[in-house]
Design a protein around this motif. Structure first.
Motif, PDB file in Angstrom:
ATOM      1  N   TRP A   4       0.850  -0.993   0.120  1.00 14.42           N
ATOM      2  CA  TRP A   4      -0.151   0.056   0.138  1.00 14.42           C
ATOM      3  C   TRP A   4       0.815   1.225  -0.134  1.00 14.42           C
ATOM      4  N   HIS A   5       0.436   2.315  -0.835  1.00 16.63           N
ATOM      5  CA  HIS A   5       1.168   3.513  -0.664  1.00 16.63           C
ATOM      6  C   HIS A   5      -0.030   4.665  -0.816  1.00 16.63           C
ATOM      7  N   PRO A   6       0.490   5.895   0.018  1.00 17.40           N
ATOM      8  CA  PRO A   6      -0.419   6.774   0.143  1.00 17.40           C
ATOM      9  C   PRO A   6      -1.033   7.478  -1.359  1.00 17.40           C
ATOM     10  N   ILE A   7      -0.316   7.263  -2.300  1.00 16.04           N
ATOM     11  CA  ILE A   7      -0.793   7.684  -3.606  1.00 16.04           C
ATOM     12  C   ILE A   7      -2.093   7.044  -3.879  1.00 16.04           C
ATOM     13  N   PHE A   8      -2.614   5.903  -3.254  1.00 16.96           N
ATOM     14  CA  PHE A   8      -3.796   5.303  -3.484  1.00 16.96           C
ATOM     15  C   PHE A   8      -4.831   6.202  -3.008  1.00 16.96           C
ATOM     16  N   TRP A  18      -3.799  17.063  -7.684  1.00 15.58           N
ATOM     17  CA  TRP A  18      -4.320  15.710  -7.047  1.00 15.58           C
ATOM     18  C   TRP A  18      -4.639  16.305  -5.690  1.00 15.58           C
ATOM     19  N   THR A  19      -5.977  15.685  -5.158  1.00 15.16           N
ATOM     20  CA  THR A  19      -6.590  15.767  -3.969  1.00 15.16           C
ATOM     21  C   THR A  19      -6.420  14.462  -3.217  1.00 15.16           C
ATOM     22  N   MET A  20      -6.026  14.538  -1.825  1.00 17.01           N
ATOM     23  CA  MET A  20      -6.091  13.342  -1.096  1.00 17.01           C
ATOM     24  C   MET A  20      -7.074  13.131   0.024  1.00 17.01           C
ATOM     25  N   GLU A  21      -7.814  12.158  -0.035  1.00 16.88           N
ATOM     26  CA  GLU A  21      -8.807  11.946   0.936  1.00 16.88           C
ATOM     27  C   GLU A  21      -8.839  10.353   1.232  1.00 16.88           C
ATOM     28  N   ASP A  25     -13.332  10.273   4.853  1.00 13.62           N
ATOM     29  CA  ASP A  25     -13.302  11.608   4.956  1.00 13.62           C
ATOM     30  C   ASP A  25     -14.386  12.176   4.156  1.00 13.62           C
ATOM     31  N   ASP A  26     -15.239  13.188   4.248  1.00 13.57           N
ATOM     32  CA  ASP A  26     -16.267  13.857   3.622  1.00 13.57           C
ATOM     33  C   ASP A  26     -15.531  14.795   2.315  1.00 13.57           C
ATOM     34  N   VAL A  27     -14.396  15.296   2.973  1.00 12.48           N
ATOM     35  CA  VAL A  27     -13.905  16.469   1.915  1.00 12.48           C
ATOM     36  C   VAL A  27     -12.443  16.117   1.835  1.00 12.48           C
ATOM     37  N   PRO A  28     -11.753  16.340   0.801  1.00 15.46           N
ATOM     38  CA  PRO A  28     -10.292  16.209   0.647  1.00 15.46           C
ATOM     39  C   PRO A  28      -9.585  16.826   1.876  1.00 15.46           C
ATOM     40  N   PHE A  29      -8.280  16.423   2.480  1.00 10.82           N
ATOM     41  CA  PHE A  29      -7.800  16.972   3.597  1.00 10.82           C
ATOM     42  C   PHE A  29      -6.515  17.529   2.989  1.00 10.82           C
ATOM     43  N   GLY A  30      -5.908  17.250   1.816  1.00 10.67           N
ATOM     44  CA  GLY A  30      -4.894  17.992   1.366  1.00 10.67           C
ATOM     45  C   GLY A  30      -4.889  17.913  -0.265  1.00 10.67           C
ATOM     46  N   ARG A  31      -4.000  18.826  -0.633  1.00  8.58           N
ATOM     47  CA  ARG A  31      -3.759  18.832  -2.257  1.00  8.58           C
ATOM     48  C   ARG A  31      -2.352  18.972  -2.698  1.00  8.58           C
ATOM     49  N   ILE A  32      -2.045  18.334  -3.819  1.00  9.33           N
ATOM     50  CA  ILE A  32      -0.672  18.249  -4.284  1.00  9.33           C
ATOM     51  C   ILE A  32      -0.799  18.909  -5.917  1.00  9.33           C
ATOM     52  N   GLU A  33      -0.009  20.017  -6.115  1.00 11.77           N
ATOM     53  CA  GLU A  33      -0.283  20.740  -7.264  1.00 11.77           C
ATOM     54  C   GLU A  33       1.442  20.601  -8.041  1.00 11.77           C
ATOM     55  N   GLY A  53       5.854  22.027   1.523  1.00 11.33           N
ATOM     56  CA  GLY A  53       6.789  22.093   1.137  1.00 11.33           C
ATOM     57  C   GLY A  53       6.890  21.501  -0.673  1.00 11.33           C
ATOM     58  N   TRP A  54       8.017  21.191  -1.204  1.00 11.43           N
ATOM     59  CA  TRP A  54       8.122  20.733  -2.204  1.00 11.43           C
ATOM     60  C   TRP A  54       8.733  19.442  -2.538  1.00 11.43           C
ATOM     61  N   ALA A  55       8.283  18.672  -3.443  1.00 10.61           N
ATOM     62  CA  ALA A  55       8.821  17.250  -3.524  1.00 10.61           C
ATOM     63  C   ALA A  55       8.260  16.773  -4.998  1.00 10.61           C
ATOM     64  N   SER A  56       8.956  15.316  -5.304  1.00  9.21           N
ATOM     65  CA  SER A  56       8.344  14.534  -6.394  1.00  9.21           C
ATOM     66  C   SER A  56       6.950  13.963  -5.863  1.00  9.21           C
ATOM     67  N   LEU A  57       6.197  13.653  -7.022  1.00 11.64           N
ATOM     68  CA  LEU A  57       4.864  13.346  -6.712  1.00 11.64           C
ATOM     69  C   LEU A  57       4.564  12.321  -5.555  1.00 11.64           C
ATOM     70  N   GLN A  58       5.585  11.253  -5.735  1.00 15.56           N
ATOM     71  CA  GLN A  58       5.686   9.893  -4.656  1.00 15.56           C
ATOM     72  C   GLN A  58       5.896  10.600  -3.316  1.00 15.56           C
ATOM     73  N   LEU A  59       6.920  11.365  -3.359  1.00 13.13           N
ATOM     74  CA  LEU A  59       7.422  11.920  -1.929  1.00 13.13           C
ATOM     75  C   LEU A  59       6.187  12.867  -1.554  1.00 13.13           C
ATOM     76  N   ALA A  60       5.682  13.599  -2.296  1.00 13.87           N
ATOM     77  CA  ALA A  60       4.473  14.626  -1.795  1.00 13.87           C
ATOM     78  C   ALA A  60       3.473  13.811  -1.126  1.00 13.87           C
ATOM     79  N   CYS A  61       3.007  12.545  -1.823  1.00 12.66           N
ATOM     80  CA  CYS A  61       2.045  11.963  -1.477  1.00 12.66           C
ATOM     81  C   CYS A  61       2.490  11.278   0.184  1.00 12.66           C
ATOM     82  N   GLU A  62       3.630  10.797   0.385  1.00 18.79           N
ATOM     83  CA  GLU A  62       4.171  10.343   1.552  1.00 18.79           C
ATOM     84  C   GLU A  62       4.139  11.502   2.554  1.00 18.79           C
TER      85      GLU A  62
END
Length: 89
Positions: A4-8, A18-21, A25-33, A53-62
């Motif tokens: 499992w990875h948070p990107i899921f 990308w939004t993460m929920e 959750d009823d609404v997304p708690f975070g966003r990655i642009e 902060g700033w990161a690659s997509l995989q690290l941003a999800c983590e």
């Protein structure tokens, strides 16, 4: 990929955003642009209204997932039911 990875928990609702929920959750708690920077494409990690902060997509999800867990843990710290210890006078 069997782990499992948070990107899921992300969904791309607009190109490069990308939004993460979690399922509960009823609404997304975070966003990655996705942004173009002088160092190349990077993802801006946003938890609530705070830029983490700033990161690659995989690290941003983590980072976003860990930030959410830390935020939840901070709400759980303290005595049960918000009780305060009685002081003897």
């Amino acid at each position: 990929m069997s782990d499992w990875h948070p990107i899921f928990y992300t969904s791309e609702r607009a190109p490069g955003v990308w939004t993460m929920e979690t399922p509960s959750d009823d609404v997304p708690f975070g966003r990655i642009e996705l942004r173009r920077t002088t160092a190349g494409p990077r993802c801006k990690v946003i938890l609530g209204r705070e830029v983490m902060g700033w990161a690659s997509l995989q690290l941003a999800c983590e980072r976003l997932s860990v930030g959410r867990l830390e935020q939840l843990q901070a709400g759980w710290n303290g005595p049960p039911n918000g009780r305060r210890a009685l002081r003897s006078v």
